[in-house]
Design an enzyme around this catalytic site. Structure first.
Site, PDB file in Angstrom:
ATOM      1  N   SER A  43       0.823  -1.208   0.000  1.00  0.00           N
ATOM      2  CA  SER A  43       0.000   0.000   0.000  1.00  0.00           C
ATOM      3  C   SER A  43       0.858   1.260   0.000  1.00  0.00           C
ATOM      4  O   SER A  43       2.018   1.241   0.416  1.00  0.00           O
ATOM      5  CB  SER A  43      -0.906   0.013   1.230  1.00  0.00           C
ATOM      6  OG  SER A  43      -1.640  -1.189   1.295  1.00  0.00           O
ATOM      7  N   PHE A 116       9.471  20.331  10.914  1.00  0.00           N
ATOM      8  CA  PHE A 116       8.772  20.071   9.657  1.00  0.00           C
ATOM      9  C   PHE A 116       8.071  21.350   9.212  1.00  0.00           C
ATOM     10  O   PHE A 116       7.850  22.259  10.021  1.00  0.00           O
ATOM     11  CB  PHE A 116       7.763  18.921   9.806  1.00  0.00           C
ATOM     12  CG  PHE A 116       7.990  17.824   8.806  1.00  0.00           C
ATOM     13  CD1 PHE A 116       9.085  16.993   8.896  1.00  0.00           C
ATOM     14  CD2 PHE A 116       7.110  17.633   7.734  1.00  0.00           C
ATOM     15  CE1 PHE A 116       9.310  15.998   7.966  1.00  0.00           C
ATOM     16  CE2 PHE A 116       7.326  16.635   6.798  1.00  0.00           C
ATOM     17  CZ  PHE A 116       8.429  15.807   6.909  1.00  0.00           C
ATOM     18  N   HIS A 353       0.826  15.665  -4.752  1.00  0.00           N
ATOM     19  CA  HIS A 353       1.259  14.793  -3.666  1.00  0.00           C
ATOM     20  C   HIS A 353       0.106  14.261  -2.829  1.00  0.00           C
ATOM     21  O   HIS A 353       0.112  13.104  -2.418  1.00  0.00           O
ATOM     22  CB  HIS A 353       2.218  15.577  -2.781  1.00  0.00           C
ATOM     23  CG  HIS A 353       2.782  14.807  -1.630  1.00  0.00           C
ATOM     24  ND1 HIS A 353       3.468  13.626  -1.812  1.00  0.00           N
ATOM     25  CD2 HIS A 353       2.766  15.034  -0.292  1.00  0.00           C
ATOM     26  CE1 HIS A 353       3.847  13.160  -0.625  1.00  0.00           C
ATOM     27  NE2 HIS A 353       3.424  13.977   0.308  1.00  0.00           N
ATOM     28  N   LEU A 394       0.270  10.910   8.446  1.00  0.00           N
ATOM     29  CA  LEU A 394       0.432   9.590   9.074  1.00  0.00           C
ATOM     30  C   LEU A 394      -0.321   9.496  10.402  1.00  0.00           C
ATOM     31  O   LEU A 394      -1.078   8.549  10.617  1.00  0.00           O
ATOM     32  CB  LEU A 394       1.914   9.240   9.231  1.00  0.00           C
ATOM     33  CG  LEU A 394       2.671   8.992   7.912  1.00  0.00           C
ATOM     34  CD1 LEU A 394       4.143   8.691   8.173  1.00  0.00           C
ATOM     35  CD2 LEU A 394       2.048   7.870   7.110  1.00  0.00           C
TER      36      LEU A 394
END
Lengths: 576, 122, 249
Positions: A43, A116, A353, A394
């Site tokens: 996946s 990030f 994306h 995530l």
């Protein structure tokens, strides 16, 4: 043939596996099945690189994570969902740690976090730069210990069975044999991920064809905020392979053709040697991709056979940092670009994306259709609003995968009735349709690859980083034409065993639906917000559009006001 | 589903140098066994006295026995070298680099051989 | 570069169940471009020349493990193997060896999928996990890190002659994944995995050809994992034999 399970999870990636284990834990008596068109460990979660955000550091707080997420999403964000998300994200990541996920560590053995984009604190957990790979394999291997979870590996779902406003199962094709089966279920959770393959240049894997979005849409669930498509600023030219944002978090620079850190010209702060949070290269993805387009317009990008590029400079980080924190980046650059980022500049350009939009769900992953749930990229809760922050996806698929699983388990517990015979009839109708598709498409004049390529080009030209009314109208007309041509498409392969051309046909069918939804929503949103930038309406318009767009399968678009709890709409400020 | 079972060629071991090397190493066990038999024959001859021992030496001096023993030596060396080569991967000692484990094996071999030489030539 | 031919011949093994008694080779001319992987050549065939060709692929960046094939006799990820490396060609593309072929380049890996759970590739921890994270230093992580890099691409099974001759063999990837958890400082499951790993179909079936580690595209070194476990298994068998019950472990 007919099978029965209490709950069917469509998709075996991060969200699907998490949902299935959540169900197994909520009620071990329930029969759970994962139906996936690839083996679960194939996946696309596997491709995530940079990390997963969750508050763990002493100097961090849930409120700060929530504010970064809300402002990063340009306030098109369900704030109650964000509050739940930031609260549950650390628990989910710790749970993975307890299951063996090899999170990168500090020297003393505690979890390490990195910076990030768009995040004011260092809060991104990472497993070097293969976070998605380790996360997916940990989930999958852990799921193997739940012996009661049934897996249909390499089964392609073609339809959700829907009756009286509720979903009662799926019809699926076993790839290896071509066997078509009706799988009856009391509830279905869709976890099939995104739809990047609607565009020509994407980081997304070949399997990311928006299947689940189209399935749910056809079953009556509206799609939400489909105009918000995220371009990641750093993909490798030609392949579109992702070069993680972690490269910039570790201190990488974006340079134009003159070697100039051009982001300073776009209200993203001043260049400094050391990375500064929420500034310059650590700005949000929408702003960085838009800055690239302006640089291109100014003639300050570099032309290549695969489009204009700028450079990502990691040379000053040195071999040690690159090898310990970004080894996969070095491997990918070497293999696919034939360069060594320790010594050379990496050519990059913006690349499709992530889909902020998706199946409209509430905070528990429930759609307006009874018994139908969705989680992960396929869903839109929405915590991502108009622009997702890197490393929020995530934890999102874990938090909302678990929530959807628990909610579905609760739903089937309270359910009193089974499916009516009409549902079985639908299954048989779908089987007939599929056999017909396989048999009839011998005489067509169109090749599916041609239609697919034209659809992708249409989307890039009409609904790219910058759009306007005119480009979107043209795209809508073209997509309509492609939909008609699709009906005349032929396939060469009429066999049963592992017929990947039939699957490609069904996927294209789904993708055309999704493309039309994206264009329809983008055409109606006459403002610019986050990843949706209209050159004819360059300003954000909170008066009319602080609302989610909901597109129904009929094509009707309506608007749903945004839930605001604690953070009233404000200016997005980066670097100042 | 009628999957096709891919046949394994009888000569699969010729398809790749590493496969051939592997088969030769497997074969080396026969020669290791031969050396054991040869040693037992020697011991038996020695225990039987001077005559049988000299007969044994004469028999060993024949061309074919010499060739057999040279070939056997080559195979035993192959066995030892490949065995040593995998030792660092089986024996992982914390904070000790793999080459140290390898060198230690060769050193031990050298020391033992020197011991044998000393006993024989004393 | 004037002399570089503009196309390359791909000789692809086809097997269409019900149609072909045995696999046949079909040749296709595809453009030879610097950036093109073998997979791009196959996609060109599928899209423009022959839609009936079947193969698996997904991420095209060497991490999902779908696209393993035999390219010019060697097991490879077709997304990470480039046509120019085989110029002027022809380049032979066959299914992975040692697996039944479902169709064309698609092999049946259900044998591996059944063996994998047997090594219990999940963390087994005695008692409750800690409130926060388990502490694990970078050095402790290095103990198992490389074994955790397996993408289940099956190249190692394809390279392993033991697996070809002895289908009962657990195989390189499954054993390496068992070891991945055995060597994790958070895990207490080594005893639970021992019966399977130390069986005749486990590590003792391996005769150290070493090709699995050569074939591995991710540097996992399954051969090393297996040899290391042999030593572990031998030592614990010896302990079982010599020590009284209470002193074992």
């Amino acid at each position: 043939m007919t099978a029965f399970h209490n709950i069917v999870v469509v998709g075996g990636g991060g969200a699907g596996l998490r949902a299935a284990t959540a169900i197994a834990e909520a009620n071990p008596l329930l029969s759970v099945a994962i139906v996936s068109k690839v083996y679960p460990m194939r996946s696309h979660t596997v491709s995530a690189e940079g990390g997963a955000a969750a508050v763990i550091a002493d100097d961090d707080s849930l409120d700060e994570h929530a504010y970064d997420t809300v402002s990063g999403g340009d306030w098109l964000v369900e704030q109650d969902a964000v509050e739940a998300f930031v609260r549950e994200a650390p628990t989910e990541l710790l749970r993975l740690e307890h299951q063996g996920c090899p999170w990168s560590r500090q020297p003393d053995g505690r979890i390490a976090v990195r910076a990030f984009g768009g995040m004011k604190k260092k809060r991104t957990w990472f497993a070097a730069d293969k976070t998605g790979f380790h996360l997916l394999h940990t989930l999958f291997q852990t799921a193997l210990s739940y012996q009661d979870i049934v897996r249909y590996d390499e089964w392609f779902v073609t339809k959700l069975l829907e009756d009286e406003g509720g979903v009662h199962g799926v019809v699926a094709v076993e790839l290896a044999t071509g066997r078509i089966e009706t799988i009856i279920a009391n509830a279905v959770i869709v976890c099939t991920g995104g739809c990047g393959r609607v565009f020509p240049f994407t980081t997304n894997a070949n399997i990311k064809t928006g299947d689940g979005m189209a399935l749910a849409h056809r079953a009556g669930a509206p799609l939400k905020d489909m105009e918000f498509v995220q371009y990641h600023p750093t993909g490798l030219p030609f392949t579109g392979i992702l070069i993680t944002e972690a490269t910039r978090a570790e201190g990488g620079w974006l340079l134009n053709k003159d070697g100039y850190r051009y982001l300073q010209d776009y209200d993203l702060g001043r260049p400094t040697a050391e990375p500064v949070l929420r500034s310059m290269e650590l700005g949000p993805r929408d702003r960085l991709s838009q800055a690239f387009m302006h640089e291109h317009a100014k003639g300050r990008t570099i032309e290549t056979p695969y489009g204009p590029i700028v450079h990502l400079d990691l040379r000053h980080l040195g071999a040690h940092v690159i090898d310990t924190k970004l080894p996969f980046v070095r491997e990918l650059c070497s293999k696919y670009q034939n360069i060594d980022p320790v010594k050379e500049l990496i050519p990059v350009r913006p690349v499709v994306h992530y889909m902020m939009g998706g199946i409209h769900t509430d905070i528990d992953g429930a759609t307006p259709v009874g018994g139908l749930y969705a989680a992960g990229e396929v869903a839109c809760v929405s915590i991502n609003g108009a622009n997702r922050l890197g490393s929020n996806s995530l934890p999102e698929l874990l938090v909302f995968g678990a929530r959807a699983g628990k909610a579905a388990a609760e739903y089937v517990r309270e359910l009193k009735t089974g499916p009516r015979s009409a549902v079985y009839a639908q299954g048989r109708d779908e089987e007939r349709r599929l056999r017909h598709e396989l048999g009839k498409r011998t005489e067509g004049t169109e090749r599916i690859a041609d239609i697919r390529t034209e659809m992708q080009t249409t989307m890039e030209e009409g609904a790219g980083i910058y759009r306007d009314g005119d480009s979107l109208d043209k795209a809508a007309v073209k997509l309509h034409e492609l939909r008609e041509r699709f009906d005349r498409a032929a396939i060469d392969d009429h066999s049963s065993e592992f017929n990947t051309e039939l699957i490609a046909l069904l996927e294209l069918d789904f993708m055309l639906d999704i493309a039309q939804s994206i264009v329809a929503c983008a055409g109606r949103r006459t403002e610019s917000r986050g990843a949706h930038q209209r050159t004819d309406f360059p300003k954000r318009d909170d008066e009319h559009f602080l609302a989610h767009s909901l597109v129904h399968h009929s094509g009707r678009v309506e608007y749903l006001p945004v839930t605001i709890t604690r953070w009233p709409p404000g200016e997005r400020v980066y670097g100042r | 589903m009628s999957a096709h079972q891919q046949p394994v060629s009888a000569f699969w071991w010729l398809h790749q140098w590493s496969y051939l090397l592997f088969v030769l190493r497997e074969l080396s066990s026969v020669f290791v066994a031969w050396f054991v038999v040869y040693l037992l024959m020697l011991v038996s001859a020695v225990s039987a006295g001077q005559g049988p021992y000299e007969d044994f030496l004469a028999w060993s001096g024949q061309g074919w026995v010499l060739v057999l023993n040279v070939v056997a030596l080559a195979f035993v060396l192959l066995h030892a070298v490949t065995w040593f080569a995998l030792a660092p991967r089986a024996i992982v000692v914390p904070r000790v680099p793999p080459w140290v484990v390898l060198v230690a094996h060769y050193l031990a071999w050298a020391v033992l051989s020197a011991g044998v030489v000393w006993v024989v030539l004393r | 570069m004037k002399n570089t031919p503009k196309t390359i011949t791909m000789q692809v093994t086809r097997f269409r169940p019900g149609e072909d008694e045995a696999p046949v080779v079909q040749s296709y001319e595809v453009p030879l471009r610097k950036e093109w992987a073998v997979l791009d050549g196959l996609n060109h065939i599928k899209d423009h020349l022959d839609g009936t060709l079947s193969y698996r692929w997904s991420c095209r960046m060497g991490i999902c493990g779908s696209c393993g094939m035999t390219v010019n006799g060697k097991p490879q990820l077709s997304c990470a193997t480039f046509l120019t490396d085989y110029a002027p060609g022809p380049v032979r593309v066959e299914p992975l060896r040692n697996f039944p072929v479902i169709r064309d380049l698609v092999v049946d890996i259900s044998d591996f999928m059944e063996k994998l759970p047997k090594v219990k590739p999940w963390l087994i921890h005695d008692g409750e996990p800690p409130e926060g994270e388990f502490l694990q230093t970078p050095r402790e992580m290095d103990e198992y890190k490389k074994y955790s890099m397996c993408i289940n691409c099956m190249l190692c099974y394809s390279a392993c002659p033991v697996y070809a001759l002895e289908p009962e063999f657990l195989g390189p990837a499954a054993i390496a994944l068992g070891q991945r958890y055995n060597l994790d400082s958070r895990d207490d499951g080594a005893e639970d995995r021992r019966d399977v790993l130390a069986s005749a179909a486990g590590v003792w079936a391996c005769t150290f050809v070493g090709e699995c580690s050569t074939a591995c595209p991710k540097g996992v070194d399954p051969a090393g994992a297996i040899q290391r476990y042999k030593l572990t298994a031998a030592v614990s068998a010896l302990k079982d034999y010599l020590l009284p019950r209470g002193a074992r472990r």
